[in-house]
Design a protein around this motif. Structure first.
Motif, PDB file in Angstrom:
ATOM      1  N   TYR A   1      66.699  57.881  96.235  1.00  0.00           N
ATOM      2  CA  TYR A   1      65.855  57.532  95.096  1.00  0.00           C
ATOM      3  C   TYR A   1      66.726  57.179  93.894  1.00  0.00           C
ATOM      4  O   TYR A   1      67.698  57.873  93.595  1.00  0.00           O
ATOM      5  N   TYR A   2      66.345  56.114  93.189  1.00  0.00           N
ATOM      6  CA  TYR A   2      67.146  55.638  92.077  1.00  0.00           C
ATOM      7  C   TYR A   2      66.247  55.237  90.908  1.00  0.00           C
ATOM      8  O   TYR A   2      65.026  55.177  91.028  1.00  0.00           O
ATOM      9  N   GLY A   3      66.887  54.931  89.773  1.00  0.00           N
ATOM     10  CA  GLY A   3      66.135  54.532  88.593  1.00  0.00           C
ATOM     11  C   GLY A   3      65.378  55.708  88.018  1.00  0.00           C
ATOM     12  O   GLY A   3      65.892  56.826  87.966  1.00  0.00           O
ATOM     13  N   PHE A   4      64.136  55.483  87.607  1.00  0.00           N
ATOM     14  CA  PHE A   4      63.382  56.596  87.015  1.00  0.00           C
ATOM     15  C   PHE A   4      62.965  57.628  88.081  1.00  0.00           C
ATOM     16  O   PHE A   4      62.440  58.701  87.745  1.00  0.00           O
ATOM     17  N   LEU A   5      63.220  57.320  89.368  1.00  0.00           N
ATOM     18  CA  LEU A   5      62.943  58.289  90.439  1.00  0.00           C
ATOM     19  C   LEU A   5      64.184  59.096  90.829  1.00  0.00           C
ATOM     20  O   LEU A   5      64.117  59.896  91.768  1.00  0.00           O
ATOM     21  N   ASN A   6      65.300  58.882  90.129  1.00  0.00           N
ATOM     22  CA  ASN A   6      66.493  59.698  90.356  1.00  0.00           C
ATOM     23  C   ASN A   6      66.115  61.172  90.279  1.00  0.00           C
ATOM     24  O   ASN A   6      65.468  61.611  89.331  1.00  0.00           O
ATOM     25  N   ASN A   7      66.515  61.949  91.282  1.00  0.00           N
ATOM     26  CA  ASN A   7      66.028  63.325  91.409  1.00  0.00           C
ATOM     27  C   ASN A   7      66.276  64.188  90.176  1.00  0.00           C
ATOM     28  O   ASN A   7      65.463  65.050  89.843  1.00  0.00           O
ATOM     29  N   ARG A   8      67.387  63.958  89.481  1.00  0.00           N
ATOM     30  CA  ARG A   8      67.713  64.808  88.338  1.00  0.00           C
ATOM     31  C   ARG A   8      66.781  64.579  87.148  1.00  0.00           C
ATOM     32  O   ARG A   8      66.534  65.491  86.360  1.00  0.00           O
ATOM     33  N   MET A   9      66.283  63.345  87.000  1.00  0.00           N
ATOM     34  CA  MET A   9      65.496  62.994  85.826  1.00  0.00           C
ATOM     35  C   MET A   9      64.046  62.618  86.158  1.00  0.00           C
ATOM     36  O   MET A   9      63.280  62.264  85.263  1.00  0.00           O
ATOM     37  N   LYS A  10      63.684  62.689  87.431  1.00  0.00           N
ATOM     38  CA  LYS A  10      62.384  62.168  87.865  1.00  0.00           C
ATOM     39  C   LYS A  10      61.212  62.825  87.145  1.00  0.00           C
ATOM     40  O   LYS A  10      60.305  62.138  86.653  1.00  0.00           O
ATOM     41  N   THR A  11      61.186  64.142  87.091  1.00  0.00           N
ATOM     42  CA  THR A  11      60.043  64.842  86.503  1.00  0.00           C
ATOM     43  C   THR A  11      59.845  64.438  85.053  1.00  0.00           C
ATOM     44  O   THR A  11      58.725  64.121  84.618  1.00  0.00           O
ATOM     45  N   ARG A  12      60.936  64.407  84.276  1.00  0.00           N
ATOM     46  CA  ARG A  12      60.832  64.039  82.863  1.00  0.00           C
ATOM     47  C   ARG A  12      60.429  62.579  82.702  1.00  0.00           C
ATOM     48  O   ARG A  12      59.577  62.249  81.869  1.00  0.00           O
ATOM     49  N   ASN A  13      61.018  61.696  83.508  1.00  0.00           N
ATOM     50  CA  ASN A  13      60.690  60.275  83.414  1.00  0.00           C
ATOM     51  C   ASN A  13      59.223  60.009  83.735  1.00  0.00           C
ATOM     52  O   ASN A  13      58.553  59.247  83.034  1.00  0.00           O
ATOM     53  N   LEU A  14      58.736  60.620  84.806  1.00  0.00           N
ATOM     54  CA  LEU A  14      57.340  60.381  85.200  1.00  0.00           C
ATOM     55  C   LEU A  14      56.373  60.949  84.172  1.00  0.00           C
ATOM     56  O   LEU A  14      55.323  60.338  83.887  1.00  0.00           O
ATOM     57  N   ARG A  15      56.702  62.081  83.613  1.00  0.00           N
ATOM     58  CA  ARG A  15      55.834  62.661  82.579  1.00  0.00           C
ATOM     59  C   ARG A  15      55.701  61.692  81.403  1.00  0.00           C
ATOM     60  O   ARG A  15      54.603  61.467  80.884  1.00  0.00           O
ATOM     61  N   LEU A  16      56.832  61.084  81.003  1.00  0.00           N
ATOM     62  CA  LEU A  16      56.808  60.135  79.887  1.00  0.00           C
ATOM     63  C   LEU A  16      56.035  58.874  80.257  1.00  0.00           C
ATOM     64  O   LEU A  16      55.209  58.377  79.465  1.00  0.00           O
ATOM     65  N   ILE A  17      56.292  58.339  81.458  1.00  0.00           N
ATOM     66  CA  ILE A  17      55.602  57.112  81.887  1.00  0.00           C
ATOM     67  C   ILE A  17      54.093  57.321  81.945  1.00  0.00           C
ATOM     68  O   ILE A  17      53.310  56.491  81.448  1.00  0.00           O
ATOM     69  N   PHE A  18      53.661  58.425  82.557  1.00  0.00           N
ATOM     70  CA  PHE A  18      52.219  58.679  82.670  1.00  0.00           C
ATOM     71  C   PHE A  18      51.584  58.865  81.286  1.00  0.00           C
ATOM     72  O   PHE A  18      50.443  58.444  81.055  1.00  0.00           O
ATOM     73  N   LYS A  19      52.321  59.456  80.350  1.00  0.00           N
ATOM     74  CA  LYS A  19      51.811  59.616  78.985  1.00  0.00           C
ATOM     75  C   LYS A  19      51.650  58.245  78.339  1.00  0.00           C
ATOM     76  O   LYS A  19      50.626  57.951  77.702  1.00  0.00           O
ATOM     77  N   LEU A  20      52.657  57.375  78.509  1.00  0.00           N
ATOM     78  CA  LEU A  20      52.603  56.037  77.921  1.00  0.00           C
ATOM     79  C   LEU A  20      51.505  55.181  78.554  1.00  0.00           C
ATOM     80  O   LEU A  20      50.930  54.304  77.905  1.00  0.00           O
ATOM     81  N   GLN A  21      51.239  55.417  79.849  1.00  0.00           N
ATOM     82  CA  GLN A  21      50.223  54.613  80.552  1.00  0.00           C
ATOM     83  C   GLN A  21      48.833  55.232  80.477  1.00  0.00           C
ATOM     84  O   GLN A  21      47.888  54.710  81.078  1.00  0.00           O
ATOM     85  N   GLY A  22      48.720  56.330  79.770  1.00  0.00           N
ATOM     86  CA  GLY A  22      47.401  56.929  79.576  1.00  0.00           C
ATOM     87  C   GLY A  22      46.932  57.813  80.702  1.00  0.00           C
ATOM     88  O   GLY A  22      45.727  58.081  80.834  1.00  0.00           O
ATOM     89  N   GLY A  23      47.841  58.267  81.531  1.00  0.00           N
ATOM     90  CA  GLY A  23      47.464  59.194  82.590  1.00  0.00           C
ATOM     91  C   GLY A  23      48.078  58.834  83.925  1.00  0.00           C
ATOM     92  O   GLY A  23      48.586  57.734  84.118  1.00  0.00           O
ATOM     93  N   GLN A  24      48.019  59.797  84.830  1.00  0.00           N
ATOM     94  CA  GLN A  24      48.548  59.619  86.188  1.00  0.00           C
ATOM     95  C   GLN A  24      47.459  59.007  87.048  1.00  0.00           C
ATOM     96  O   GLN A  24      46.352  59.535  87.143  1.00  0.00           O
ATOM     97  N   ARG A  25      47.781  57.890  87.673  1.00  0.00           N
ATOM     98  CA  ARG A  25      46.744  57.136  88.394  1.00  0.00           C
ATOM     99  C   ARG A  25      46.460  57.698  89.785  1.00  0.00           C
ATOM    100  O   ARG A  25      45.340  57.639  90.267  1.00  0.00           O
ATOM    101  N   PHE A  26      47.480  58.251  90.445  1.00  0.00           N
ATOM    102  CA  PHE A  26      47.310  58.728  91.812  1.00  0.00           C
ATOM    103  C   PHE A  26      47.844  60.151  91.932  1.00  0.00           C
ATOM    104  O   PHE A  26      48.866  60.485  91.324  1.00  0.00           O
ATOM    105  N   CYS A  27      47.162  60.965  92.700  1.00  0.00           N
ATOM    106  CA  CYS A  27      47.563  62.365  92.887  1.00  0.00           C
ATOM    107  C   CYS A  27      47.740  62.655  94.373  1.00  0.00           C
ATOM    108  O   CYS A  27      47.235  61.927  95.242  1.00  0.00           O
ATOM    109  N   ARG A  28      48.441  63.726  94.648  1.00  0.00           N
ATOM    110  CA  ARG A  28      48.613  64.150  96.040  1.00  0.00           C
ATOM    111  C   ARG A  28      47.268  64.560  96.632  1.00  0.00           C
ATOM    112  O   ARG A  28      46.408  65.119  95.957  1.00  0.00           O
ATOM    113  N   LEU A  29      47.098  64.276  97.908  1.00  0.00           N
ATOM    114  CA  LEU A  29      45.861  64.620  98.611  1.00  0.00           C
ATOM    115  C   LEU A  29      45.995  65.886  99.436  1.00  0.00           C
ATOM    116  O   LEU A  29      45.014  66.597  99.655  1.00  0.00           O
ATOM    117  N   TYR A  30      47.209  66.181  99.913  1.00  0.00           N
ATOM    118  CA  TYR A  30      47.375  67.263 100.883  1.00  0.00           C
ATOM    119  C   TYR A  30      48.125  68.469 100.338  1.00  0.00           C
ATOM    120  O   TYR A  30      48.461  69.379 101.088  1.00  0.00           O
TER     121      TYR A  30
END
Length: 385
Positions: free
Chosen positions: A317-346
């Motif tokens: 995994y690379y870019g904003f999915l890099n394991n060290r920074m993924k959680t922080r990056n996704l939190r920021l992206i979802f905030k900027l996009q107005g929410g998380q569009r897809f969630c885990r099902l299982y």
């Protein structure tokens, strides 16, 4: 219609193959052993009993080896489900980087090193070009999966990359591309080729490469230089395999590649005492499937070529999915996009619940009386030795 399993071929012919094979690695031997005993009872079993009618069921344990064709289904579904919660609201692209076959002998005797180099060069190529404001000007998310085979099970080293056409800018904003792939393919090709060959030259110069008999001539500096120049002259061809406008089913689609092995049981058409016949895609788009027949020895040889070195991570995994920074990056992206569009099902499901949800297979149903009364009694282990 009879069902055939790759395990049958290994059970019948692997011991004979092992006597004649000259350069089997420990990890290949381990994979072959796992395939032969998977779900055979030699790894123990789970015992369930119906509380209504008393019927008893034995379920043999699987080997969980990543090269085993029997063991990837559940792992794939769990992996896809985790990635679903990491998808941002942006177009996605499936990019494939393929190495020229002239590199095959050198790669095969330096697998861990040169597979890792391929991962690095693919990621750096995509990240550096995506960072350029001419193309995207942002940090995308990238998932890469290494494959080493083609439809005939020959050695064919290539990288599948799922790339988001949107990501984070340096000032922590979201930038999105259109539904069209944002990097010119010629630019992608030239940067990737230059990067891989420059890194390969450095490895040669510092003595990091091993040379088998099939590529021993490359130890000579003049031969290596001539060989390298011919590789530079070749047309390296990365290509865009699939475009997903919006989320589509990009992650579901990638699930076909992540836990895929060189050949599945479903492609085996027949197994005789000496040969195996399997299906392969047509060489022309839309054409009829082909049938390929190999003797057992050749089938096993080709199959084991694609067993990866121990501990090698084929998915990275690379870019904003890099394991060290993924959680922080996704939190920021979802905030900027107005929410998380897809969630885990299982998430949080038991294995029984997962099997019911994905395959509509309820292990609680008794095959004898039809009641949902099967209860796990325990696990039976086979004594070692």
């Amino acid at each position: 219609m009879a069902e055939y399993h790759i395990r049958q071929i290994f059970e019948h012919s692997y011991q004979q193959y092992e006597k004649t094979a000259s350069c089997l690695t420990d990890v290949q031997r381990k994979a072959a052993h796992a395939i032969r005993i998977c779900k055979s009872g030699k790894l123990g079993c789970n015992v369930s009993q119906c509380t209504d009618c008393g019927h008893i069921e034995f379920h043999n344990n699987s080997c969980r080896n990543r090269s085993c064709p029997e063991c990837q289904g559940v792992l794939k579904e769990i992996w896809v489900d985790k990635r679903r919660a990491e998808v941002i609201d942006a177009p996605y692209f499936h990019v494939v980087f393929t190495l020229p076959h002239e590199l095959n002998p050198l790669i095969y005797c330096n697998q861990k090193l040169l597979y890792g180099l391929l991962h690095t060069c693919c990621a750096e190529t995509l990240l550096e070009l995506a960072a350029d404001k001419k193309y995207l000007g942002a940090l995308p998310g990238i998932i890469q999966v290494l494959h080493t085979w083609n439809q005939e099970l020959d050695y064919h080293v290539h990288m599948h990359c799922i790339l988001s056409a949107g990501g984070l800018t340096k000032d922590h904003k979201i930038r999105l591309s259109s539904g069209k792939f944002f990097i010119p393919v010629k630019v992608l090709r030239d940067k990737f080729k230059g990067k891989y060959m420059a890194c390969l030259s450095r490895l040669y110069e510092n003595g990091s490469l091993v040379f088998s008999s099939s590529c021993s001539h490359l130890k000579n500096d003049d031969c290596f230089r001539e060989w390298k120049n011919k590789l530079y002259e070749k047309d390296w061809c990365p290509y865009i395999k699939e475009t997903f406008n919006g989320f589509g089913n990009a992650i579901e689609y990638l699930g076909r590649y992540t836990h895929k092995i060189s050949i599945s049981n479903s492609r085996i058409l027949s197994v005789t005492q000496d040969t195996v016949t399997f299906s392969a895609r047509s060489l022309k788009p839309g054409g009829p499937k082909r049938q390929i027949t190999l003797d057992h020895m050749e089938f096993i040889r080709r199959y084991l070529m694609h067993v990866l070195p121990a501990g090698f991570q084929k998915i990275r995994y690379y870019g904003f999915l890099n394991n060290r920074m993924k959680t922080r990056n996704l939190r920021l992206i979802f905030k900027l996009q107005g929410g998380q569009r897809f969630c885990r099902l299982y998430a949080g499901m038991t294995m029984a619940e997962l099997l019911k949800s994905v395959w509509n297979f309820d292990i609680r149903i008794c095959p004898e009386c039809g009641c949902a009364s099967m209860k796990l009694l325990g696990r039976m282990h086979v004594p070692s030795g």
